[in-house]
Design an enzyme around this catalytic site. Sequence first.
Site, mmCIF file in Angstrom:
data_model
loop_
_atom_site.group_PDB
_atom_site.id
_atom_site.type_symbol
_atom_site.label_atom_id
_atom_site.label_comp_id
_atom_site.label_asym_id
_atom_site.label_seq_id
_atom_site.Cartn_x
_atom_site.Cartn_y
_atom_site.Cartn_z
ATOM 1 N N LYS A 22 26.766 -7.882 4.262
ATOM 2 C CA LYS A 22 25.655 -7.397 3.409
ATOM 3 C C LYS A 22 24.310 -7.759 4.032
ATOM 4 O O LYS A 22 23.408 -6.927 4.116
ATOM 5 C CB LYS A 22 25.767 -8.037 2.019
ATOM 6 C CG LYS A 22 24.498 -7.898 1.183
ATOM 7 C CD LYS A 22 24.581 -8.623 -0.146
ATOM 8 C CE LYS A 22 24.302 -10.094 -0.116
ATOM 9 N NZ LYS A 22 22.899 -10.506 -0.244
ATOM 10 N N ARG A 398 27.102 -7.696 -6.443
ATOM 11 C CA ARG A 398 25.963 -7.430 -5.558
ATOM 12 C C ARG A 398 26.349 -7.617 -4.098
ATOM 13 O O ARG A 398 25.767 -6.994 -3.215
ATOM 14 C CB ARG A 398 24.826 -8.405 -5.869
ATOM 15 C CG ARG A 398 24.195 -8.179 -7.207
ATOM 16 C CD ARG A 398 23.113 -9.165 -7.425
ATOM 17 N NE ARG A 398 22.151 -9.017 -6.341
ATOM 18 C CZ ARG A 398 20.956 -9.574 -6.322
ATOM 19 N NH1 ARG A 398 20.574 -10.308 -7.334
ATOM 20 N NH2 ARG A 398 20.154 -9.395 -5.318
HETATM 21 N N1 EPU Z 1 10.640 -19.422 2.826
HETATM 22 C C1 EPU Z 1 9.306 -19.679 2.672
HETATM 23 N N2 EPU Z 1 8.416 -18.669 2.950
HETATM 24 C C2 EPU Z 1 8.811 -17.444 3.350
HETATM 25 C C3 EPU Z 1 10.180 -17.192 3.517
HETATM 26 C C4 EPU Z 1 11.076 -18.203 3.244
HETATM 27 O O1 EPU Z 1 8.890 -20.774 2.300
HETATM 28 O O2 EPU Z 1 7.957 -16.584 3.583
HETATM 29 C C5 EPU Z 1 11.608 -20.506 2.566
HETATM 30 C C6 EPU Z 1 12.563 -20.162 1.433
HETATM 31 O O3 EPU Z 1 12.018 -20.458 0.162
HETATM 32 C C7 EPU Z 1 13.750 -21.017 1.788
HETATM 33 C C8 EPU Z 1 13.768 -20.980 3.322
HETATM 34 O O4 EPU Z 1 12.443 -20.611 3.698
HETATM 35 O O5 EPU Z 1 13.528 -22.328 1.369
HETATM 36 C C9 EPU Z 1 14.735 -20.006 3.938
HETATM 37 O O6 EPU Z 1 14.587 -18.730 3.337
HETATM 38 P P1 EPU Z 1 14.930 -17.375 4.102
HETATM 39 O O7 EPU Z 1 13.665 -16.611 4.254
HETATM 40 O O8 EPU Z 1 15.731 -17.691 5.308
HETATM 41 O O9 EPU Z 1 15.848 -16.647 3.030
HETATM 42 P P2 EPU Z 1 15.780 -15.177 2.511
HETATM 43 O O10 EPU Z 1 15.387 -14.249 3.623
HETATM 44 O O11 EPU Z 1 15.016 -15.100 1.232
HETATM 45 C C10 EPU Z 1 18.225 -14.658 3.174
HETATM 46 C C11 EPU Z 1 19.450 -14.119 2.498
HETATM 47 C C12 EPU Z 1 19.978 -15.153 1.517
HETATM 48 C C13 EPU Z 1 20.281 -16.442 2.260
HETATM 49 C C14 EPU Z 1 19.048 -16.909 3.046
HETATM 50 C C15 EPU Z 1 19.308 -18.124 3.922
HETATM 51 C C16 EPU Z 1 19.167 -11.746 2.444
HETATM 52 C C17 EPU Z 1 18.815 -10.534 1.665
HETATM 53 N N3 EPU Z 1 19.110 -12.893 1.801
HETATM 54 O O12 EPU Z 1 17.288 -14.902 2.154
HETATM 55 O O13 EPU Z 1 21.193 -14.618 1.027
HETATM 56 O O14 EPU Z 1 20.633 -17.447 1.339
HETATM 57 O O15 EPU Z 1 18.567 -15.857 3.890
HETATM 58 O O16 EPU Z 1 20.304 -17.866 4.843
HETATM 59 O O17 EPU Z 1 19.508 -11.665 3.607
HETATM 60 C C18 EPU Z 1 22.962 -14.374 -0.493
HETATM 61 O O18 EPU Z 1 23.413 -13.500 0.242
HETATM 62 O O19 EPU Z 1 23.597 -14.869 -1.449
HETATM 63 C C19 EPU Z 1 21.614 -14.866 -0.253
HETATM 64 C C20 EPU Z 1 20.922 -15.530 -1.161
#
Ligand code: EPU
Length: 429
Positions: A22, A398
């Site tokens: 996904k 999802r």
């Molecule tokens: N963060 C920031 N600022 C940003 C972006 C992220 O502070 O601009 C912080 C977040 O709050 C978190 C950390 O950085 O503490 C890592 O977040 P990341 O950006 O890597 O996560 P994400 O892109 O929001 C994706 C996946 C999540 C998965 C995380 C970590 C997708 C759509 N979502 O989220 O997937 O947990 O990476 O690997 O790809 C899931 O599939 O269940 C899911 C939640």
Amino acid sequence: MEKIVVNGGNPLFGQVEISGSKNAALPIIYACVLVRGKCVLENIPDVSDIRCSFDILRGIGAKIRMITRTTYEVDCTDVEAGRSDYDLVRKIRGSYYLLGSEFGRFGRAKVGLPGGCNFGVRPIDQHIKGFEALGGRVSTEGGYVEIESDRGAVGSNIFFDLSSVGATLNVMIAAATADGVTVIDNAAREPHVVDCANFLNTCGAQISGAGSDVIKIKGVKELHGCTYAIIPDMIEAGSFMVAAVATRGAVKINNVIPKHLESVTAKLIETGADVEEFDDAVMVTSGETIRRTSVKTLPYPGFPTDMHPQMAALLCTAEGTSYINESIFENRFRYVEELRRMGARIKVDGRILVIEGGAPLSPAPVMATDLRGGVAVMIAALTAKGVTEISEINLIERGYDNIVGKMQALGADIRKVTVPDDAQLARAN
Ligand code: EPU
């Protein structure tokens, strides 16, 4: 309203086929916006976040045709920027990739703020920092993120403050057709980042270094269509690996990349399980008893945050006290309350879970609080002798393709039922 009903206590035995990832499919689907032409995407998982993404793209003018259950043709030749449906966008997290792809193609973007699982604050400041470095003027007002620019996206150097999967992918997508070279430092190294880079390169992009913490993107004028197969879902695979051990079973998990599973494999071996690796499969056999262990979630190649709830469910059944340190998200613990309903002895101390194992879990009405937390309660229910009903299962759907059918094929006594919700009951009375 639909529920999942589990009559727990059966060990899982047999083989399961893992679907496409996904979290790789999402950025790749949105990256199609950069392409004038047809992309054929294979190994797309049949999950609601993906269906929602296709609806978002159709709404801005994409033509999407289902070829088989897992293969789609996506043609974004005629899409327009700034037209995406606010209510669809807010349903899922991955919709934020439309920002990068609209900005990359049109030099401007307007997309509603994303939704997704509730783990406390989930800022997008790193995405914004990246878009600004590429020459965007970014504003967030009235629930929308808007990017404007004079010259479109322009290559630049970006050093992220932290490892963010979403920000890395979003900036990589925007930079693929930017004017000039972009270097992303402190980039996320997750396999889905590599997969999206491979997809873009197959369309003619020039991206190197994906999978390391420095990614270099030489912007190209335009991208062409291609045929591309999405990588297997490492979190779905990990969830079945954990379920096999939690139920004291033995399962061969097919269509995986064993390297992506190494952190989970290592932890399961620590609990006493046996994990045999093949070219594209892993065979997981539970030990007689499950030993305690400690887990800290980290960016790839560390133990994934998306596997922590499932691991917590398993460790409830281990001997002794286990610890899980959730270092990525500040509050990914809403599912713990549900496990407690089933008799789990878990304390939450800041970002650390203290899990007293050893006592069998017992059935109770529970709900999915989020995607992975929902699967954690399902795994707990599979271990608990008796009937557990899980509500809010749309959250599980999802991100897991046919999880009930796959569990049934492994011998689980599990089914999906439709029950009247409160409003329907009130009308009937
Ligand atoms: N963060 C920031 N600022 C940003 C972006 C992220 O502070 O601009 C912080 C977040 O709050 C978190 C950390 O950085 O503490 C890592 O977040 P990341 O950006 O890597 O996560 P994400 O892109 O929001 C994706 C996946 C999540 C998965 C995380 C970590 C997708 C759509 N979502 O989220 O997937 O947990 O990476 O690997 O790809 C899931 O599939 O269940 C899911 C939640």
